[in-house]
Design a protein around this motif. Structure first.
Motif, PDB file in Angstrom:
ATOM      1  N   THR A 165       0.857  -1.180   0.000  1.00  8.89           N
ATOM      2  CA  THR A 165       0.000   0.000   0.000  1.00  8.89           C
ATOM      3  C   THR A 165       0.895   1.232   0.000  1.00  8.89           C
ATOM      4  O   THR A 165       2.121   1.121   0.082  1.00  8.89           O
ATOM      5  N   VAL A 166       0.277   2.388  -0.105  1.00  9.77           N
ATOM      6  CA  VAL A 166       1.022   3.636  -0.215  1.00  9.77           C
ATOM      7  C   VAL A 166       0.484   4.631   0.806  1.00  9.77           C
ATOM      8  O   VAL A 166      -0.691   4.564   1.189  1.00  9.77           O
ATOM      9  N   ALA A 167       1.341   5.544   1.255  1.00  2.00           N
ATOM     10  CA  ALA A 167       0.929   6.559   2.228  1.00  2.00           C
ATOM     11  C   ALA A 167       1.732   7.833   2.002  1.00  2.00           C
ATOM     12  O   ALA A 167       2.754   7.833   1.317  1.00  2.00           O
ATOM     13  N   MET A 168       1.252   8.919   2.592  1.00  2.02           N
ATOM     14  CA  MET A 168       2.041  10.145   2.566  1.00  2.02           C
ATOM     15  C   MET A 168       3.300   9.944   3.399  1.00  2.02           C
ATOM     16  O   MET A 168       3.340   9.111   4.300  1.00  2.02           O
ATOM     17  N   TYR A 240     -10.390   6.588  -8.046  1.00  2.00           N
ATOM     18  CA  TYR A 240      -9.528   6.306  -6.899  1.00  2.00           C
ATOM     19  C   TYR A 240     -10.092   5.230  -5.971  1.00  2.00           C
ATOM     20  O   TYR A 240      -9.451   4.860  -4.988  1.00  2.00           O
ATOM     21  N   ASP A 241     -11.280   4.724  -6.312  1.00  2.76           N
ATOM     22  CA  ASP A 241     -11.840   3.596  -5.555  1.00  2.76           C
ATOM     23  C   ASP A 241     -11.433   2.263  -6.173  1.00  2.76           C
ATOM     24  O   ASP A 241     -11.540   1.220  -5.519  1.00  2.76           O
ATOM     25  N   GLY A 247      -5.102   4.963  -3.606  1.00  2.00           N
ATOM     26  CA  GLY A 247      -3.930   5.503  -2.937  1.00  2.00           C
ATOM     27  C   GLY A 247      -3.291   6.653  -3.692  1.00  2.00           C
ATOM     28  O   GLY A 247      -2.590   7.474  -3.096  1.00  2.00           O
ATOM     29  N   ARG A 248      -3.541   6.723  -4.984  1.00  2.00           N
ATOM     30  CA  ARG A 248      -2.910   7.800  -5.761  1.00  2.00           C
ATOM     31  C   ARG A 248      -3.450   9.174  -5.368  1.00  2.00           C
ATOM     32  O   ARG A 248      -2.774  10.187  -5.558  1.00  2.00           O
ATOM     33  N   GLU A 249      -4.663   9.197  -4.808  1.00  4.45           N
ATOM     34  CA  GLU A 249      -5.220  10.478  -4.375  1.00  4.45           C
ATOM     35  C   GLU A 249      -4.426  11.080  -3.209  1.00  4.45           C
ATOM     36  O   GLU A 249      -4.511  12.281  -2.939  1.00  4.45           O
ATOM     37  N   LEU A 250      -3.622  10.255  -2.530  1.00  8.37           N
ATOM     38  CA  LEU A 250      -2.821  10.762  -1.421  1.00  8.37           C
ATOM     39  C   LEU A 250      -1.763  11.760  -1.901  1.00  8.37           C
ATOM     40  O   LEU A 250      -1.332  12.631  -1.148  1.00  8.37           O
TER      41      LEU A 250
END
Length: 320
Positions: A165-168, A240-241, A247-250
Motif C-alpha cells: 500500500t502507499v501513504a504520505m 480512486y476507488d 492511494g494515488r489520491e494521497l
C-alpha cells in the motif's frame, strides 16, 4: 503545482505535465506480521516497525538509496516547512544562501545514519546491485520511498504474493504537515514563433487539460492530474476507488496541504549541482562516518559557492 512553475509574482511560466510527489510504500503483510494496523504516520513509528521487522526475520526493513535526495531531503524539508535556503528557497532573490545545517535535517540525517548502522535501513541502488524499487516489488525490502508515479509500475511489477500500500511521507512528531513539492516536469512555450503556432500551442494545452486526457494520462502512467477539473472528474467516476489506482489520491492530498514559507519550491541557481552535492553528503555520513552536522555545514559551504557563481554570472538581474 502551479506555484512551483510560476514567477515570484504568481504568473504561470509553463504548463505542468508529468507531475508527481514523493510518497512511501509499505508491504502490508510485513506490517501485519509485526502487529501494526494501518500505515505509520511518523518516523518514530517507522523505526518501531522496522526494528520489529528485523526481529521477525526480515533482512531489509527499509530500502534506502542515498541518491534519492529528492524524497529523503527535499520533500522532508518541505513537509516540515524547513528552509533549504533563505529567501523562500531562492524565490526571493539570487542572493539566497543555503541553511540546511541550521535546520531539522541535521537530526534526520543523523537518525538515518543510526538506522543504517543498525541494519534497519539497507543500501539499495544501482551501485549496490539492486535498486530500492526492485527490492521492494520483489519482496526483499518491506518499505521504500519513491514517487507516486511508480504506483502503476509497482502494480505491474510486484512479485506474486507481494501485497503493498502507499501513504504520505511520515512526519517528525510535533510538526504540522505542510505541502510536499511537485516533481516531474512541465511544458514550455518559447518566444519567437508565429501567431498561428501559438494558437496551436494553446489548443494543445487545452487538449491536455481536458478531464478525459487527465484520466488517460494518470491511468497509463501513475502521474497525477494537474487540474482541479481533471481530479474532480476522476474522483466522481470512482477512479480512486478502483484497486489498481487506490492511494494515488494521497499525492493530491500531500501537495495541497497548507503552504508554508519554505514549501513553494526550490529556485536556486545551479541547483542540479547542489542536489548532486547533497547525494555526496548523505553518502559521506552513511559510508564514511562523517558527523551529520559537519557534513551539512560543508554542504552549505559548497552549495553557497555555486550560488555565488550563479549570482555573479547574472549580476544586476532579478528572478522572474
Amino acid at each position: 503545482i502551479a506555484s512551483y512553475y510560476s514567477t515570484s509574482k504568481g504568473e504561470l511560466l509553463s504548463m505542468p505535465f508529468n507531475s508527481s510527489t514523493a510518497v512511501i510504500y509499505y508491504n502490508t503483510d510485513a506490517l501485519a506480521k509485526v502487529g501494526f494496523e494501518g500505515t505509520p504516520t511518523t518516523w518514530t513509528q517507522v523505526e518501531d516497525v522496522a526494528r520489529k521487522m528485523k526481529a521477525a526475520g526480515y533482512d531489509c526493513p527499509v530500502a534506502f538509496d542515498p541518491a534519492g535526495a529528492w524524497q529523503w531531503f527535499e520533500q522532508f524539508s518541505a513537509i516540515h516547512n524547513q528552509p533549504i535556503a533563505t529567501k523562500g528557497n531562492g524565490f526571493g532573490g539570487l542572493d539566497a544562501e543555503l541553511v540546511v545545517s541550521k535546520g531539522k535535517f541535521v537530526d534526520q540525517l543523523a537518525w538515518i545514519k543510526k538506522m543504517y548502522d543498525e541494519g534497519l535501513f539497507i543500501h539499495k541502488s544501482k551501485d549496490a546491485g539492486e535498486t530500492a524499487n526492485d527490492a521492494f516489488v520483489n519482496g526483499k525490502c518491506q518499505i521504500t520511498s519513491s514517487s507516486i508515479a511508480d504506483h502503476g509500475t509497482f502494480s505491474k511489477q510486484a512479485k506474486d504474493g507481494v501485497h503493498w500500500t502507499v501513504a504520505m511521507l511520515p512526519m517528525l512528531e510535533g510538526f504540522e504537515r505542510t505541502n510536499s513539492l511537485v516533481g516531474g516536469a512541465s511544458l514550455w512555450t518559447l518566444k519567437g514563433k508565429s501567431a498561428e503556432e501559438y494558437k496551436g500551442a494553446a489548443a494543445f494545452y487545452n487538449f491536455l487539460a481536458e478531464p478525459a486526457q487527465a484520466e488517460w494520462w494518470s491511468t497509463v502512467t501513475g502521474y497525477i492530474p494537474v487540474t482541479n477539473t481533471g481530479f474532480e472528474a476522476m474522483k466522481a467516476k470512482g477512479f480512486y476507488d478502483a484497486a489498481p489506482y487506490k492511494g494515488r489520491e494521497l499525492a493530491i492530498a500531500s501537495l495541497t496541504m497548507p503552504a508554508g514559507e519554505n514549501t513553494r519550491g526550490i529556485r536556486l541557481g545551479g541547483y542540479p549541482s547542489i542536489r548532486a552535492e547533497m547525494v555526496k553528503t548523505i553518502q559521506s555520513v552513511l559510508f564514511n562516518n562523517v558527523p551529520a552536522q559537519q557534513a551539512l555545514e560543508e554542504f552549505d559551504a559548497k552549495g553557497n559557492e555555486v550560488l555565488r557563481r550563479f549570482e555573479a554570472t547574472y549580476a544586476g538581474k532579478s528572478l522572474l
